[in-house]
Scaffold this active site. Structure first.
Site, PDB file in Angstrom:
ATOM      1  N   GLY A 235       0.395  -7.947  -6.774  1.00 14.53           N
ATOM      2  CA  GLY A 235       1.335  -8.845  -6.694  1.00 14.53           C
ATOM      3  C   GLY A 235       0.906 -10.123  -6.661  1.00 14.53           C
TER       4      GLY A 235
ATOM      5  NE  ARG B  22       1.294  -3.545  -7.866  1.00 14.76           N
ATOM      6  CZ  ARG B  22       2.151  -4.678  -7.351  1.00 14.76           C
ATOM      7  NH1 ARG B  22       3.105  -4.484  -8.567  1.00 14.76           N
ATOM      8  NH2 ARG B  22       2.096  -5.384  -6.404  1.00 14.76           N
TER       9      ARG B  22
ATOM     10  CG  ASP C 180      -4.672  -2.844   0.935  1.00 15.50           C
ATOM     11  OD1 ASP C 180      -4.183  -2.949  -0.333  1.00 15.50           O
ATOM     12  OD2 ASP C 180      -4.419  -2.108   1.713  1.00 15.50           O
TER      13      ASP C 180
ATOM     14  CB  THR D 173      -0.998  -9.548  -0.338  1.00 19.98           C
ATOM     15  OG1 THR D 173       0.550  -9.106  -0.133  1.00 19.98           O
ATOM     16  CG2 THR D 173      -1.896  -9.048   0.748  1.00 19.98           C
TER      17      THR D 173
ATOM     18  CG  ASP E  38       3.574  -7.188   1.262  1.00 21.63           C
ATOM     19  OD1 ASP E  38       4.642  -7.775   1.325  1.00 21.63           O
ATOM     20  OD2 ASP E  38       3.437  -6.229   0.828  1.00 21.63           O
TER      21      ASP E  38
ATOM     22  CG  ASP F 119      -0.447  -5.386   3.178  1.00 20.02           C
ATOM     23  OD1 ASP F 119      -0.989  -6.183   2.540  1.00 20.02           O
ATOM     24  OD2 ASP F 119       0.134  -4.635   2.911  1.00 20.02           O
TER      25      ASP F 119
ATOM     26  NE  ARG G  94       4.594  -1.799  -1.875  1.00 19.92           N
ATOM     27  CZ  ARG G  94       3.870  -2.352  -2.761  1.00 19.92           C
ATOM     28  NH1 ARG G  94       4.232  -1.925  -4.016  1.00 19.92           N
ATOM     29  NH2 ARG G  94       2.635  -3.154  -2.992  1.00 19.92           N
TER      30      ARG G  94
HETATM   31  O1  F6P Z   1       3.584  -8.707  -3.172  1.00 17.89           O
HETATM   32  C1  F6P Z   1       3.873  -7.618  -2.223  1.00 17.89           C
HETATM   33  C2  F6P Z   1       5.064  -7.087  -2.313  1.00 17.89           C
HETATM   34  O2  F6P Z   1       5.708  -8.161  -2.470  1.00 17.89           O
HETATM   35  C3  F6P Z   1       5.766  -5.979  -1.661  1.00 17.89           C
HETATM   36  O3  F6P Z   1       6.190  -6.406  -0.388  1.00 17.89           O
HETATM   37  C4  F6P Z   1       6.694  -5.368  -2.465  1.00 17.89           C
HETATM   38  O4  F6P Z   1       7.058  -4.219  -2.225  1.00 17.89           O
HETATM   39  C5  F6P Z   1       6.185  -5.280  -3.689  1.00 17.89           C
HETATM   40  O5  F6P Z   1       4.988  -6.326  -3.516  1.00 17.89           O
HETATM   41  C6  F6P Z   1       6.856  -5.672  -5.090  1.00 17.89           C
HETATM   42  O6  F6P Z   1       6.222  -5.802  -6.060  1.00 17.89           O
HETATM   43  P1  F6P Z   1       6.486  -5.745  -7.677  1.00 17.89           P
HETATM   44  O7  F6P Z   1       7.735  -6.362  -7.838  1.00 17.89           O
HETATM   45  O8  F6P Z   1       5.229  -6.245  -8.203  1.00 17.89           O
HETATM   46  O9  F6P Z   1       6.451  -4.047  -7.687  1.00 17.89           O
END
Ligand code: F6P
Length: 326
Positions: free
Chosen positions: A14, A75, A106, A129, A131, A133, A175
């Site tokens: 992300g 990804r 990670d 990120t 998040d 995390d 998430r």
């Molecule tokens: O970047 C982290 C994050 O925003 C999470 O909190 C979220 O669930 C996820 O990525 C959504 O990512 P994408 O829209 O790329 O699937």
């Protein structure tokens, strides 16, 4: 300094505001230390496909303050396979690239580490990120900006909630974790913060809302991390409505708004420090580390920490959120 001559960099997973500041720092530090630098476009997918271009100091003009990533991101399921990683390595080898900087989370670091061990390539990770995390670093690039975006949105929601005596459920990203929820919830005065790491039952939440209403709270904000176990904001609002109706209830999902926008000063500065740190670490002959931020300083933390440990919430902040929400 060792004899590393060519460094490549990519952004993965992300996107996060501040990634561009890190890209700029890696490119400029490489040039400063007389090392050729290459941008890999679209993360590991682009690496496998050979979507790689040499960058110069001027390639990263005027990107410091922009959200997103100029290198774009992806990804890549193929990079999880040995075959995919072999293709990726041959793209680097054919260009004589012997160092790789991965800007991401990670999962991206776990992939980078395997890759490094398989092919003897030097790798460095830069944690990025929203998040936040990633175990081993207090902050990852993008978290500060995203939390500030959330706070500014909740401040606006508060204006209308107050005007109509309403209860708002605001869903934020996260998430698997509640880092954005906890920080932005404290900063915006939420009555309750629902996070995957801290289970709060619907009954407990209703009891808190009743107490707030009795204490003359004219509006209330509940911040819900998307990974909350009792469901996201819509589900939670529905369950609460079935048991409690002193307030009219509304739901706002902030979604991808949180991932965009100009990085804050804090994110730009840590991204700059981390970018330079990653290049210096590689040139010092180090590998398998991430540029972690701990207690106000950047240091080299083993990449394993990021994917073998789970980052814990700050317990003091959890306590503060409870004390202040009465
Ligand atoms: O970047 C982290 C994050 O925003 C999470 O909190 C979220 O669930 C996820 O990525 C959504 O990512 P994408 O829209 O790329 O699937």
């Amino acid at each position: 300094m060792n004899d590393l001559k060519k460094i490549a960099l990519l952004t993965s997973g992300g996107d996060a505001p501040g990634m561009n500041a890190a890209v700029r720092a890696v490119v400029r530090a490489s040039v400063y230390y007389n090392t050729e630098v290459f941008g890999i476009y679209e993360g590991y997918k682009g690496l496998i496909e050979g979507n790689i271009r040499q960058l110069s100091v001027r390639s990263v003009n005027n990107i410091l303050g922009n959200g997103g990533t100029v290198l774009r991101s992806s990804r890549s399921p193929e990079f999880r396979t040995e075959e995919g990683r072999k293709k990726a390595y041959s793209e680097l080898k054919s260009r004589g690239i012997d160092g790789l900087v991965v800007i991401g989370g990670d999962g991206s670091f776990a992939g980078a580490h395997i890759f490094s061990k398989e092919f003897g390539l030097q790798v460095a990770g830069i944690p990025a990120t929203i998040d936040n995390d990633i175990a081993g670093t207090d902050y990852s690039i993008g978290y500060d900006t995203a939390s500030n975006v959330v706070v500014s949105c909740i401040d606006k929601i508060r204006d209308t909630a107050l005007s109509h005596n309403r209860l708002f459920f605001v869903e934020v990203m996260g998430r698997d974790t509640g880092f954005i929820a906890l920080r932005s919830g404290i900063a915006s005065g939420a009555i309750c913060i629902m996070m995957p790491e801290r289970k709060t039952s619907v009954e407990e939440l209703v009891a808190l809302l009743r107490k707030g209403y009795r204490n003359k709270k004219s509006s209330s904000i509940v911040v819900v991390a998307e990974g909350n176990e009792n469901g996201g904001a819509y589900e939670l609002a529905k369950s609460v409505r079935e048991k409690y109706n002193d307030y009219e209830t509304k739901v706002t999902i902030l979604g991808h708004l949180q991932r965009g926008g100009d990085p804050t000063c804090f994110d730009r500065v840590i991204a700059s420090e981390m970018g330079v740190g990653a290049v210096e670490g590689l040139l010092n002959g180090n590998s398998g580390f991430m540029t972690a931020y701990q207690c106000g300083k950047i240091h080299e933390e083993p990449l394993e920490t990021s994917y073998t440990q789970k980052k814990q919430l700050n317990e003091n902040l959890v306590k503060i959120a409870q004390i202040l929400s009465i």
